[in-house]
Design an enzyme around this catalytic site. Structure first.
Site, PDB file in Angstrom:
ATOM      1  N   CYS A  28      -2.248   2.711   9.086  1.00  0.00           N
ATOM      2  CA  CYS A  28      -3.263   1.736   8.663  1.00  0.00           C
ATOM      3  C   CYS A  28      -4.459   1.729   9.614  1.00  0.00           C
ATOM      4  O   CYS A  28      -5.576   1.429   9.207  1.00  0.00           O
ATOM      5  CB  CYS A  28      -2.689   0.326   8.644  1.00  0.00           C
ATOM      6  SG  CYS A  28      -1.334   0.075   7.505  1.00  0.00           S
TER       7      CYS A  28
ATOM      8  N   HIS B 235       0.874  -1.187   0.000  1.00  0.00           N
ATOM      9  CA  HIS B 235       0.000   0.000   0.000  1.00  0.00           C
ATOM     10  C   HIS B 235       0.904   1.227   0.000  1.00  0.00           C
ATOM     11  O   HIS B 235       1.965   1.207   0.637  1.00  0.00           O
ATOM     12  CB  HIS B 235      -0.848   0.071   1.281  1.00  0.00           C
ATOM     13  CG  HIS B 235      -2.130  -0.694   1.261  1.00  0.00           C
ATOM     14  ND1 HIS B 235      -2.601  -1.366   2.373  1.00  0.00           N
ATOM     15  CD2 HIS B 235      -3.073  -0.871   0.290  1.00  0.00           C
ATOM     16  CE1 HIS B 235      -3.758  -1.926   2.079  1.00  0.00           C
ATOM     17  NE2 HIS B 235      -4.066  -1.646   0.836  1.00  0.00           N
TER      18      HIS B 235
HETATM   19  N1  ARG Z   1      -3.810  -7.212   6.470  1.00  0.00           N
HETATM   20  C1  ARG Z   1      -4.219  -5.987   5.848  1.00  0.00           C
HETATM   21  C2  ARG Z   1      -4.180  -6.144   4.346  1.00  0.00           C
HETATM   22  O1  ARG Z   1      -3.281  -6.761   3.853  1.00  0.00           O
HETATM   23  C3  ARG Z   1      -3.348  -4.867   6.291  1.00  0.00           C
HETATM   24  C4  ARG Z   1      -3.798  -3.538   5.775  1.00  0.00           C
HETATM   25  C5  ARG Z   1      -2.896  -2.436   6.159  1.00  0.00           C
HETATM   26  N2  ARG Z   1      -3.461  -1.186   5.857  1.00  0.00           N
HETATM   27  C6  ARG Z   1      -2.846  -0.157   5.277  1.00  0.00           C
HETATM   28  N3  ARG Z   1      -3.455   0.978   5.201  1.00  0.00           N
HETATM   29  N4  ARG Z   1      -1.654  -0.291   4.738  1.00  0.00           N
HETATM   30  O2  ARG Z   1      -5.047  -5.681   3.647  1.00  0.00           O
END
Ligand code: ARG
Length: 283
Positions: free
Chosen positions: A273, A179
């Protein structure tokens, strides 16, 4: 919302201006599937420890003077603690996420319901795969947009049209930084910090040109999710293991505030996150 018993952490300062955040208590937090390289379902997690770590983060934001709102967690959605992925909110307009992986698709419903309670000039769900503030970061009037692993490139056009703001596309190339908010953090008006190796050559050039004075993170800080940080313009809340970045931030006059979110790290997430910024007014 809890405004009680919140104390300003030692060494921190009142926010440059108070922010509005949306968070989700990790009541059902767990790692039961793997959709990024950090997630290993065979490794034990502790929901209790996760709850304690999350509460400290929540209380820290309240102590810094921010208004923290909560969306109700839903059983069977263990990643819902990562509220940043729920939507993009700019100029009081809300574009709710459309998740890439089946395991998270149903989270969007909870955000549609929450934002549907009113107070926003427009609320709708994205048509294209769009993982909210995980991939779309507002900085100085523009929106930086990530693609490569989660949000679709077509979502970048959709965001540009919906918010009527310039959108700068950036391509992520290393699955560990899947991300945009795992590889880049907005610090203030036009100021960012990022980990160059997470981006394609072309995106590295774009970032270098747009942000010549950016703080550049090394791999050690990027690995502990040091870039998954949240700045209020003065205090920068980040994982406490990111010691190098904390020193760089201090040099620039920011106040780094370290937090321990080791449980969330097992799911590939940290401070940013867990936090969705609600940008109500035009800025
Ligand atoms: N386990 C989640 C996923 O892979 C973690 C999300 C993390 N969020 C973020 N904004 N980077 O989707």
């Amino acid at each position: 919302m809890s405004h009680m018993n919140a104390e300003m952490p030692a060494g921190s300062a009142p926010a440059a201006f108070p922010r509005r955040y949306l968070m989700c208590r990790p009541t059902y937090f767990d790692v039961t599937y793997s959709i990024n390289p950090w997630m290993d379902p065979s490794r034990p997690t502790s929901t209790e420890a996760g709850l304690g770590q999350w509460k400290k983060l929540h209380d820290l934001f309240v102590g810094l003077g921010h208004d923290v709102q909560l969306v109700e967690p839903v059983p069977g959605l263990p990643d819902m603690v990562f509220a940043a992925n729920g939507a993009v909110v700019v100029d009081n307009k809300v574009l709710v996420a459309r998740f890439r992986h089946a395991q998270r698709v149903d989270e969007a419903r909870a955000y549609l319901d929450w934002f549907g309670r009113g107070g926003w000039s427009e609320v709708r769900q994205a048509e294209h795969i769009n993982e909210g503030e995980g991939d779309f970061l507002y900085v100085g009037g523009e929106i930086l947009a990530g693609t490569g692993f989660r949000s679709d490139l077509r979502a970048h056009d959709e965001v540009r049209e919906f918010f009527d703001r310039p959108v700068v596309s950036l391509t992520l190339v290393d699955p560990r930084w899947y991300h945009l908010d795992t590889a880049l953090a907005v610090l203030g008006e036009g100021e960012v910090m990022y980990y160059p190796a997470a981006f394609s050559r072309q995106s590295q050039a774009t970032l270098a040109e747009r942000f010549p004075d950016a703080i550049l993170a090394g791999e050690a800080d990027a690995r502990v999710f040091g870039l998954n940080a949240l700045s209020d313009g003065r205090n920068v809340v980040l994982p406490q293991q990111a010691a190098g970045l904390a020193a760089q931030l201090r040099e620039r006059g920011y106040i780094p505030v370290g937090v321990g979110l080791t449980e969330m790290l097992k799911a590939g997430g940290s401070v940013k996150c867990c936090t969705l910024e609600l940008r109500a007014e035009e800025s």
